[in-house]
Design an enzyme around this catalytic site. Structure first.
Site, short mmCIF file in Angstrom:
data_model
loop_
_atom_site.label_atom_id
_atom_site.label_comp_id
_atom_site.label_asym_id
_atom_site.label_seq_id
_atom_site.Cartn_x
_atom_site.Cartn_y
_atom_site.Cartn_z
N GLU A 38 25.65 -0.05 27.68
CA GLU A 38 27.03 0.44 27.49
C GLU A 38 27.27 1.73 28.27
OE1 GLU A 38 24.60 0.86 25.50
OE2 GLU A 38 24.75 2.82 24.50
N CYS A 53 18.46 0.01 21.79
CA CYS A 53 17.70 1.24 21.53
C CYS A 53 17.45 1.45 20.03
CB CYS A 53 18.39 2.42 22.21
SG CYS A 53 17.23 3.74 22.56
N HIS A 63 20.33 1.24 27.40
CA HIS A 63 21.74 1.40 27.01
C HIS A 63 22.70 0.77 28.02
CE1 HIS A 63 21.46 4.40 23.68
NE2 HIS A 63 20.27 4.60 24.23
N1 GLN Z 1 14.74 7.78 19.68
C1 GLN Z 1 15.76 7.13 18.89
C2 GLN Z 1 15.18 6.57 17.60
O1 GLN Z 1 14.01 6.55 17.43
C3 GLN Z 1 16.44 6.03 19.67
C4 GLN Z 1 17.13 6.63 20.85
C5 GLN Z 1 18.37 5.91 21.26
O2 GLN Z 1 18.93 5.10 20.54
N2 GLN Z 1 18.82 6.26 22.44
O3 GLN Z 1 15.90 6.16 16.75
#
Ligand code: GLN
Length: 193
Positions: A173, A79, A171
């Site tokens: 995890e 992410c 994610h």
């Molecule tokens: N929206 C976040 C970003 O732009 C990422 C979201 C996340 O890691 N769950 O950094």
């Protein structure tokens, strides 16, 4: 036993560490260059990529991380971690490693449903679908040929690999399913140090 660093500046790094330990790896929270020097591989967790990037710059981690990754250290970004690995985002002023040839758009899966779950198919980890949790996830909009897609969702790559770099927009995890982390540990075992 490999020592896996988990970048512990902001975000949900503890969950990654728990999952890696469940799989028999040692873990170390990485906050400064001296920590990085002690690990065989690194996980960059989800969180807020602008905040994590700023802290990476403040703790002088950007260059040492780029050097270790260029030297073959396995790295897994999820992410926000994927955003930090990406070569291009729309906000190019953001502090990033820029080591993976993909373009990403942050928070691109829509404002109304900013979190959702979906079953995705990841052939590299087996037949059984993987329950992927997306939280304000980045969308991978472009990817150069050298990057391999390991899983897609709605025709966009959501898990990809280039040599020692693994990146996912969801994610793993946050589930009970350890197969993606096990895949990363297999990369670590194969690539070593
Ligand atoms: N929206 C976040 C970003 O732009 C990422 C979201 C996340 O890691 N769950 O950094």
């Amino acid at each position: 036993m490999p020592m896996i660093g988990v970048l512990a500046l902001q975000g949900d790094y503890e969950k990654h560490a728990l999952m890696l330990e469940l799989l028999g790896a040692g873990t170390l929270q990485v906050r400064e260059p001296a920590d990085l020097a002690r690990v065989d591989a690194l996980v960059i967790p989800g969180g807020e990529s602008t905040t994590i990037g700023k802290l990476m710059a403040a703790y002088e981690l950007l260059e040492p991380m780029r050097n270790r990754i260029a030297g073959g250290m396995p790295v897994f970004g999820t992410c926000a971690g994927l955003i930090l690995l990406a070569a291009q985002t729309k906000e190019n002023h953001q502090h990033r490693l820029g080591v993976l040839d993909i373009s990403v758009q942050r928070n691109a899966y829509g404002r109304q449903v900013d979190s959702f779950e979906a079953d995705i198919h990841i052939p590299a980890i087996g037949e059984k679908p993987f329950r992927a949790v997306f939280i304000r996830a980045p969308m991978v909009t472009e990817m150069r040929d050298s990057v391999i897609t390991l899983a897609e969702f709605e025709n966009k790559p959501v898990l990809m690999q280039k040599e020692n770099i693994l990146a996912g927009s969801f994610h793993p995890e946050l589930t009970e399913d350890t197969r993606v982390h096990a895949y990363f540990l297999k990369m670590v075992a194969e690539r070593g140090r």
